[in-house]
Design a protein around this motif. Structure first.
Motif, PDB file in Angstrom:
ATOM      1  N   ALA A 111       0.824  -1.213   0.000  1.00 51.58           N
ATOM      2  CA  ALA A 111       0.000   0.000   0.000  1.00 51.58           C
ATOM      3  C   ALA A 111       0.857   1.261   0.000  1.00 51.58           C
ATOM      4  N   GLY A 112       2.122   1.129   0.402  1.00 52.12           N
ATOM      5  CA  GLY A 112       3.002   2.296   0.425  1.00 52.12           C
ATOM      6  C   GLY A 112       3.673   2.585  -0.908  1.00 52.12           C
ATOM      7  N   ILE A 113       3.487   1.715  -1.901  1.00 57.00           N
ATOM      8  CA  ILE A 113       4.134   1.906  -3.205  1.00 57.00           C
ATOM      9  C   ILE A 113       3.118   2.469  -4.200  1.00 57.00           C
ATOM     10  N   ILE A 114       3.472   3.565  -4.816  1.00 56.66           N
ATOM     11  CA  ILE A 114       2.583   4.212  -5.786  1.00 56.66           C
ATOM     12  C   ILE A 114       2.731   3.515  -7.137  1.00 56.66           C
ATOM     13  N   VAL A 115       1.615   3.010  -7.636  1.00 59.44           N
ATOM     14  CA  VAL A 115       1.593   2.354  -8.950  1.00 59.44           C
ATOM     15  C   VAL A 115       0.773   3.238  -9.886  1.00 59.44           C
ATOM     16  N   PRO A 116       1.391   3.826 -10.898  1.00 64.19           N
ATOM     17  CA  PRO A 116       0.644   4.729 -11.785  1.00 64.19           C
ATOM     18  C   PRO A 116      -0.316   3.954 -12.681  1.00 64.19           C
ATOM     19  N   PRO A 117      -1.317   4.622 -13.212  1.00 56.10           N
ATOM     20  CA  PRO A 117      -2.210   3.946 -14.167  1.00 56.10           C
ATOM     21  C   PRO A 117      -1.445   3.577 -15.429  1.00 56.10           C
ATOM     22  N   GLY A 118      -1.791   2.443 -16.001  1.00 55.57           N
ATOM     23  CA  GLY A 118      -1.083   1.975 -17.187  1.00 55.57           C
ATOM     24  C   GLY A 118      -1.311   2.863 -18.396  1.00 55.57           C
ATOM     25  N   GLN A 119      -0.237   3.185 -19.076  1.00 57.37           N
ATOM     26  CA  GLN A 119      -0.293   3.926 -20.333  1.00 57.37           C
ATOM     27  C   GLN A 119       0.597   3.221 -21.343  1.00 57.37           C
ATOM     28  N   ALA A 120       0.225   3.306 -22.588  1.00 54.31           N
ATOM     29  CA  ALA A 120       1.004   2.631 -23.627  1.00 54.31           C
ATOM     30  C   ALA A 120       2.446   3.130 -23.619  1.00 54.31           C
ATOM     31  N   VAL A 121       3.381   2.186 -23.650  1.00 56.72           N
ATOM     32  CA  VAL A 121       4.809   2.505 -23.670  1.00 56.72           C
ATOM     33  C   VAL A 121       5.461   1.642 -24.748  1.00 56.72           C
ATOM     34  N   GLY A 122       6.105   2.281 -25.725  1.00 56.16           N
ATOM     35  CA  GLY A 122       6.727   1.517 -26.802  1.00 56.16           C
ATOM     36  C   GLY A 122       5.700   0.653 -27.508  1.00 56.16           C
ATOM     37  N   ASP A 123       6.017  -0.635 -27.671  1.00 61.13           N
ATOM     38  CA  ASP A 123       5.054  -1.531 -28.317  1.00 61.13           C
ATOM     39  C   ASP A 123       4.229  -2.310 -27.290  1.00 61.13           C
ATOM     40  N   PHE A 124       4.143  -1.775 -26.057  1.00 60.30           N
ATOM     41  CA  PHE A 124       3.292  -2.357 -25.020  1.00 60.30           C
ATOM     42  C   PHE A 124       2.040  -1.493 -24.865  1.00 60.30           C
ATOM     43  N   THR A 125       0.891  -2.134 -24.883  1.00 61.83           N
ATOM     44  CA  THR A 125      -0.365  -1.409 -24.715  1.00 61.83           C
ATOM     45  C   THR A 125      -0.543  -1.014 -23.246  1.00 61.83           C
ATOM     46  N   ALA A 126      -1.534  -0.159 -22.993  1.00 65.97           N
ATOM     47  CA  ALA A 126      -1.815   0.251 -21.616  1.00 65.97           C
ATOM     48  C   ALA A 126      -2.155  -0.962 -20.753  1.00 65.97           C
ATOM     49  N   GLU A 127      -2.900  -1.914 -21.314  1.00 69.28           N
ATOM     50  CA  GLU A 127      -3.254  -3.117 -20.556  1.00 69.28           C
ATOM     51  C   GLU A 127      -2.016  -3.951 -20.245  1.00 69.28           C
ATOM     52  N   PRO A 198       5.478  -4.953   7.759  1.00 66.92           N
ATOM     53  CA  PRO A 198       6.493  -4.005   7.287  1.00 66.92           C
ATOM     54  C   PRO A 198       5.840  -2.789   6.633  1.00 66.92           C
ATOM     55  N   ARG A 199       6.486  -1.659   6.789  1.00 60.23           N
ATOM     56  CA  ARG A 199       6.013  -0.420   6.166  1.00 60.23           C
ATOM     57  C   ARG A 199       6.858  -0.126   4.932  1.00 60.23           C
ATOM     58  N   MET A 200       6.208   0.461   3.910  1.00 63.90           N
ATOM     59  CA  MET A 200       6.917   0.738   2.661  1.00 63.90           C
ATOM     60  C   MET A 200       6.573   2.130   2.141  1.00 63.90           C
ATOM     61  N   ILE A 201       7.501   2.659   1.350  1.00 65.37           N
ATOM     62  CA  ILE A 201       7.258   3.897   0.613  1.00 65.37           C
ATOM     63  C   ILE A 201       8.043   3.799  -0.691  1.00 65.37           C
ATOM     64  N   GLY A 202       7.436   4.219  -1.795  1.00 64.92           N
ATOM     65  CA  GLY A 202       8.139   4.136  -3.070  1.00 64.92           C
ATOM     66  C   GLY A 202       7.197   4.262  -4.249  1.00 64.92           C
ATOM     67  N   SER A 203       7.701   3.933  -5.435  1.00 61.31           N
ATOM     68  CA  SER A 203       6.892   4.076  -6.647  1.00 61.31           C
ATOM     69  C   SER A 203       7.451   3.198  -7.760  1.00 61.31           C
ATOM     70  N   LEU A 204       6.618   2.998  -8.779  1.00 57.99           N
ATOM     71  CA  LEU A 204       7.006   2.261  -9.979  1.00 57.99           C
ATOM     72  C   LEU A 204       6.935   3.187 -11.184  1.00 57.99           C
TER      73      LEU A 204
END
Length: 322
Positions: A111-127, A198-204
């Motif tokens: 819950a402490g890690i921020i996961v952004p909404p998926g967006q198309a990157v290169g030849d990878f779709t948002a999904e 354990p407690r966490m903080i971070g992002s992807l």
């Protein structure tokens, strides 16, 4: 009399009226001078003697207060004891072990890690990017939070890897605790963790690499709360070590990559541990700093504090164990 020649003269009559008015005004002024004026008192006026008395009493009160303060200060100085300071919290609350630590406001587990909404990157779709984020968080949980990993069993992480990556790391992740194994898993030794998660903080973040390849970068810090016997720790930092990780998770797909390489692989990584027992970390095991054989340095500051607890800053460059 009304037929008197003077009364019939208009000029004479006008002059007579002026003289009469002047006489009346003169008589009125004389009366005002003879009549004494009344003076009204606008308020209470203190006599000079009373003013002196009030001023004397006020000065006496001020001098008495000042003398009292000076006497108290001299008494404290003469005793040779410094003034008493406000009590400083000492000890740890095992029900709230993260209080008074940098992790006090972090999220529990993932819950402490921020996961952004998926967006198309290169030849990878948002999904596909969304799926890559999920795979990366599963790997983080398996390596840093899973009960198997904490007990030294790397099977949960191995199961998430693509076939070729699994074969490459199987020997390391199934061996006895070593420094190399500790790079992939958080290994807990004989010191027992508290029930507090354990407690966490971070992002992807995600970025494109080669064709058919996506890199998910994870930047995060994990705090672990250890149990302690009474008297072994004087503050929360003695029982809460911090593990900071910078990791690349490689997501590859067919047909750009062979079937054995498609899926999750582990890329570059770096880490930093603080507030831990140096004796234990040299064997790849995480333990609280009070567990060092030489005894903990109570309240010792972490090296490069800001970078230790803030995953947005560069990793510290100085070894916390010297």
């Amino acid at each position: 009399m009304e037929t008197h020649p003077d009364l019939l003269d208009p000029e004479w009559r006008s002059r007579a009226e002026r003289d009469a008015r002047r006489g009346a005004k003169k008589e009125l002024r004389q009366r005002r001078k003879q009549t004494p004026r009344r003076r009204f008192r606008r308020g209470f006026r203190m006599s000079r003697g009373r003013r002196v008395l009030v001023l004397f009493l006020a000065l006496t009160v001020v001098l008495l207060v000042a003398a009292t303060i000076v006497v108290r200060q001299l008494r404290d100085t003469g005793s040779g004891q410094p003034p008493k300071a406000a009590p400083v919290p000492v000890g740890v609350d095992l029900d709230r072990p993260y209080d008074r630590t940098p992790a006090a406001t972090w999220g529990e587990g993932l819950a402490g890690i921020i996961v952004p909404p998926g967006q198309a990157v290169g030849d990878f779709t948002a999904e596909e990017v969304d799926a890559a984020y999920r795979k990366a968080t599963e790997a983080i949980a398996a390596a840093r939070l899973g009960s198997r990993a904490l007990g030294g069993d790397g099977s949960e992480l191995l199961a998430l890897l693509n076939p070729n990556e699994r074969a490459r790391l199987e020997a390391t992740l199934t061996s006895a605790p070593t420094v190399e194994k500790g790079k992939y898993l958080t290994l807990i030794g004989p010191n027992r963790l508290l029930p507090a998660r354990p407690r966490m903080i971070g992002s992807l973040t995600a970025k494109a690499a080669r064709k058919g390849e996506l890199i998910v970068h994870a930047s995060y810090v994990t705090a672990y709360a250890f149990d302690v016997r009474p008297g072994d720790a004087r503050s929360p930092v003695d029982i809460v070590p911090f593990v900071r990780d910078e990791e690349d998770y490689m997501i590859r797909k067919e047909p750009s990559f062979a079937k054995g390489d498609a899926g999750l692989g582990l890329g570059d990584s770096a880490g930093f541990t603080s507030r831990m027992a140096c004796d234990a970390i040299k064997t790849g095991v995480l333990a609280p700093q009070y567990a060092d054989k030489g005894g903990p340095v109570y309240g010792a500051p972490a090296v490069e504090e800001a970078a230790t607890y803030d995953p947005t800053k560069p990793l510290p460059t100085r070894d916390a164990c010297g």
